[in-house]
Design an enzyme around this catalytic site. Structure first.
Site, PDB file in Angstrom:
ATOM      1  N   THR A 110      61.252  60.718  35.028  1.00 12.50           N
ATOM      2  CA  THR A 110      60.783  60.411  33.685  1.00 12.50           C
ATOM      3  C   THR A 110      61.668  59.273  33.200  1.00 12.50           C
ATOM      4  O   THR A 110      62.729  59.011  33.769  1.00 12.50           O
ATOM      5  CB  THR A 110      60.977  61.603  32.723  1.00 12.50           C
ATOM      6  N   TYR A 146      44.064  46.084  27.832  1.00  7.76           N
ATOM      7  CA  TYR A 146      43.701  46.701  29.111  1.00  7.76           C
ATOM      8  C   TYR A 146      44.288  45.882  30.250  1.00  7.76           C
ATOM      9  O   TYR A 146      44.197  44.662  30.251  1.00  7.76           O
ATOM     10  CB  TYR A 146      42.173  46.787  29.271  1.00  7.76           C
ATOM     11  N   ASP A 159      62.928  64.183  42.758  1.00  4.27           N
ATOM     12  CA  ASP A 159      62.495  64.072  41.359  1.00  4.27           C
ATOM     13  C   ASP A 159      63.773  64.056  40.519  1.00  4.27           C
ATOM     14  O   ASP A 159      64.392  65.089  40.298  1.00  4.27           O
ATOM     15  CB  ASP A 159      61.616  65.280  41.024  1.00  4.27           C
ATOM     16  N   LYS A 181      64.412  60.954  29.359  1.00 12.62           N
ATOM     17  CA  LYS A 181      65.452  61.996  29.256  1.00 12.62           C
ATOM     18  C   LYS A 181      66.810  61.297  29.196  1.00 12.62           C
ATOM     19  O   LYS A 181      67.049  60.578  28.251  1.00 12.62           O
ATOM     20  CB  LYS A 181      65.283  62.998  30.396  1.00 12.62           C
ATOM     21  N   ARG A 196      58.753  57.371  26.380  1.00 10.14           N
ATOM     22  CA  ARG A 196      58.238  58.550  27.073  1.00 10.14           C
ATOM     23  C   ARG A 196      57.332  58.087  28.208  1.00 10.14           C
ATOM     24  O   ARG A 196      56.346  57.386  27.972  1.00 10.14           O
ATOM     25  CB  ARG A 196      57.467  59.388  26.050  1.00 10.14           C
ATOM     26  N   GLU A 217      44.303  47.124  33.930  1.00  9.67           N
ATOM     27  CA  GLU A 217      44.180  47.828  35.222  1.00  9.67           C
ATOM     28  C   GLU A 217      44.615  46.914  36.356  1.00  9.67           C
ATOM     29  O   GLU A 217      44.278  45.729  36.374  1.00  9.67           O
ATOM     30  CB  GLU A 217      42.726  48.271  35.439  1.00  9.67           C
TER      31      GLU A 217
HETATM   32  C1  LIG Z   1      60.704  66.724  32.692  1.00  6.81           C
HETATM   33  C2  LIG Z   1      60.429  66.823  34.128  1.00  6.81           C
HETATM   34  C3  LIG Z   1      59.208  66.403  34.671  1.00  6.81           C
HETATM   35  C4  LIG Z   1      57.978  66.082  33.871  1.00  6.81           C
HETATM   36  O1  LIG Z   1      58.009  65.134  32.941  1.00  6.81           O
HETATM   37  P1  LIG Z   1      56.868  65.006  31.824  1.00  6.81           P
HETATM   38  O2  LIG Z   1      57.053  63.601  31.373  1.00  6.81           O
HETATM   39  O3  LIG Z   1      57.155  66.053  30.804  1.00  6.81           O
HETATM   40  O4  LIG Z   1      55.544  65.207  32.486  1.00  6.81           O
HETATM   41  C5  LIG Z   1      59.066  66.403  36.054  1.00  6.81           C
HETATM   42  N1  LIG Z   1      60.061  66.822  36.841  1.00  6.81           N
HETATM   43  C6  LIG Z   1      61.237  67.266  36.357  1.00  6.81           C
HETATM   44  C7  LIG Z   1      62.298  67.723  37.312  1.00  6.81           C
HETATM   45  C8  LIG Z   1      61.449  67.300  34.985  1.00  6.81           C
HETATM   46  O5  LIG Z   1      62.606  67.775  34.514  1.00  6.81           O
END
Ligand SMILES: *Cc1c(COP(=O)(O)O)cnc(C)c1O
Length: 409
Positions: A219, A47, A193, A222, A228, A49
Site C-alpha cells: 500500500t 482518463y 506484501d 501506511k 491511499r 487507460e
Molecule cells: C493493509 C494491507 C493490505 C490491503 O490494503 P488496502 O489498501 O486496504 O486494500 C494488503 N496487505 C497487507 C499486508 C496489509 O497490511
C-alpha cells in the site's frame, strides 16, 4: 456548485476528530498538505487507460509526466527494476500480482490471518481464498516469531506455486532471504506484501524485499505516508505480465490524481527527513513497548523492530480487546482490537490490541510522548484512575502537536 453542507460539516468534524485524538491505528498516518493537494487535484478528470506514452486516450501528456516521475522515483527508492504505480489499493495490487503469477486453483503458502496475515492472503470470504488454493504458516507458540521450520516443512509438503511473505500484524523484522531459500528449494515464486513496512523499507530501516523477491506489493498510505493506494514492484523480466495483470487484467482507468499523491509521497520519502522520520517511528514504538512491558503486559515477541506492537489485555486487565478498544476510545486514544495467534476469544471480542507509532510520529511525538501514552493506556485499562483526567491528558498532548494548520473546509 458549492460544497454540500453535510459534506462540508463532515469534513470539518473529521478535521477536528483527527486533531483531537491520539491515533495509534498501525495502518494509518497523516499525509503532507502537498499530498492532499495532489490527491484533490484536476487529474481526477482524466482518463488514461494504458501506461505512460502508450495510452488508449489522447491528452495524456501531463499525467504521463507525473506517472513516469512516480515510477522512476519508486524504482530508485526501493532499488526495483520495474514498478507499477496504478493499483487502486493494496488489495488490488495483490489481486493483480496473483493474476500475473498464478492460474486459478494454483497453490499459495501464506501467513495465517490469525498469526498476522491479511484478508487478501487467502481468507475464505476473500477473492483470494475463493480463486486460489491457500495453505498457511504461523508463528512459534513460545516466541511468537515466524516459525521457519514450519514454513519449510509446509513448503516441502504442499509444494506451493508461490510463497507469500508479509503481514498486517507482525512486529519483527522479516527475513526475506530465508523465505527466498525455501522458495528456491521447492521451485516457488516468492512474493512479498510489504504494505505495513514500506516506509521503513524506503528509509532502509528494514531489509528491502525488492532485492530478493520476484514480486513485491504494497500500500502507499501506511508507513509510506502517501495517497491511499497500492503499488507493485518486480524484476524487469516480469514487467509485462505484471503490467497487463493490472491493466487490462484487473483495473480500467488509473486514478491519476492519486498517482500524483503517491508520487509526491515517494519524493518526500526520498528525502533525509523521511529517513529520520522512519527511524523515529521505530524508536517511538520501542519506547511505548518498554512501558507496556514494565507494567507486566504480555507483548507478543516481547518487543518490536518496526512501527507496531501487539499486546494482550485479557490476562492483565481481565477485559477483552473489544472492551479495551472502547475504554481507550472514550479518552481519545484510537487503536484496534486484535485477534492474537492462539487466541481463545472470538474475532469479535479478541484478547489483544494492535497499536502503531507511524501516525503520531508524523505529528512530532518523540519517545517521551510515547512513554506518556503508554502510561495513560495502562492507567485507563487498569480502571483505577478517573477517565476524565486521562482524557484531559490526551487532549493536552494533542493540542501541543497540531495538524493541517492551513486547512479548513
Ligand atoms: C493493509 C494491507 C493490505 C490491503 O490494503 P488496502 O489498501 O486496504 O486494500 C494488503 N496487505 C497487507 C499486508 C496489509 O497490511
Amino acid at each position: 456548485m458549492k460544497l454540500n453542507e453535510i459534506i462540508k460539516q463532515s469534513l470539518n468534524d473529521e478535521l477536528n476528530r483527527q486533531q483531537n485524538h491520539i491515533e495509534l491505528i498501525a495502518s494509518e498516518n497523516y499525509v503532507s498538505e502537498a499530498v492532499l493537494i495532489a490527491n484533490g487535484s484536476i487529474f481526477t478528470n482524466k482518463y488514461a487507460e494504458g501506461y505512460p506514452n502508450r495510452r488508449y486516450y489522447g491528452g495524456c501528456k501531463f499525467v504521463d509526466q507525473v506517472e513516469t516521475l512516480g515510477i522512476e522515483t519508486a524504482k530508485k527508492l526501493f532499488e526495483a527494476e520495474h514498478v507499477n504505480i496504478q493499483p487502486h489499493s493494496g488489495s488490488q495490487a495483490n489481486a493483480a500480482a496473483y493474476k500475473a503469477f498464478l492460474k486459478p486453483n494454483d497453490k499459495v503458502l501464506a501467513m495465517d490471518l490469525k498469526a498476522g496475515g491479511h484478508l487478501t492472503h487467502g481468507f475464505e470470504l476473500n477473492f483470494s481464498g475463493e480463486i486460489y488454493n491457500f495453505e498457511f504458516y504461523g508463528v512459534n507458540k513460545d516466541t511468537y516469531y515466524i516459525d521457519f521450520e514450519e514454513v519449510r516443512k509446509k513448503a516441502l509438503e504442499f509444494k506451493p506455486n508461490l510463497i507469500l511473505a508479509g503481514a498486517s500484524a507482525y512486529s519483527r523484522e522479516i527475513d526475506f532471504v530465508k523465505f527466498r531459500k525455501i522458495a528456491d528449494e521447492v521451485g516457488a515464486y516468492l512474493m512479498v506484501d510489504m504494505a505495513h513496512i514500506a516506509g521503513l523499507v524506503a528509509a532502509k530501516a528494514h531489509p528491502n524485499p525488492c532485492l530478493v523477491a520476484d514480486v513485491v506489493t504494497t500500500t502507499t498510505h501506511k508507513t509510506l505516508r502517501g495517497a491511499r493506494g497500492g503499488m507493485i514492484l518486480c524484476k524487469a523480466k516480469y514487467a509485462k505480465k505484471v503490467d497487463s495483470a493490472v491493466f487490462p487484467g484487473t483495473q480500467g482507468g488509473p486514478l491519476e490524481h492519486l498517482i500524483a499523491g503517491k508520487t509526491q509521497a515517494l519524493i518526500e520519502a526520498s528525502d533525509q527527513s523521511f529517513v529520520d522520520y522512519a527511524n523515529q517511528v521505530i524508536k517511538n514504538a520501542k519506547a511505548l513497548c518498554e512501558v507496556l512491558i514494565e507494567n507486566d503486559i504480555f507483548v507478543l515477541t516481547n518487543g518490536t523492530d518496526n512501527h507496531l506492537i501487539n499486546f494482550e489485555v485479557k490476562s492483565k486487565f481481565n477485559i477483552t480487546g473489544k472492551q479495551a478498544e472502547a475504554i481507550l476510545e472514550s479518552i481519545g486514544i484510537v487503536c484496534n482490537k486484535e485477534l492474537l495467534p492462539f487466541d481463545t476469544e472470538s474475532s469479535v471480542n479478541t484478547s489483544g490490541l494492535r497499536v502503531g507509532s507511524a501516525a503520531m510520529t508524523t505529528r512530532g511525538f518523540k519517545e517521551n510522548e510515547f512513554k506518556e501514552v503508554g502510561r495513560i493506556i495502562v492507567d485507563a485499562l487498569n480502571q483505577n484512575k478517573d477517565l476524565e483526567v486521562l482524557k484531559n491528558e490526551v487532549k493536552n498532548l494533542c493540542d501541543k502537536f497540531p495538524i493541517y494548520e492551513n486547512i479548513k473546509y
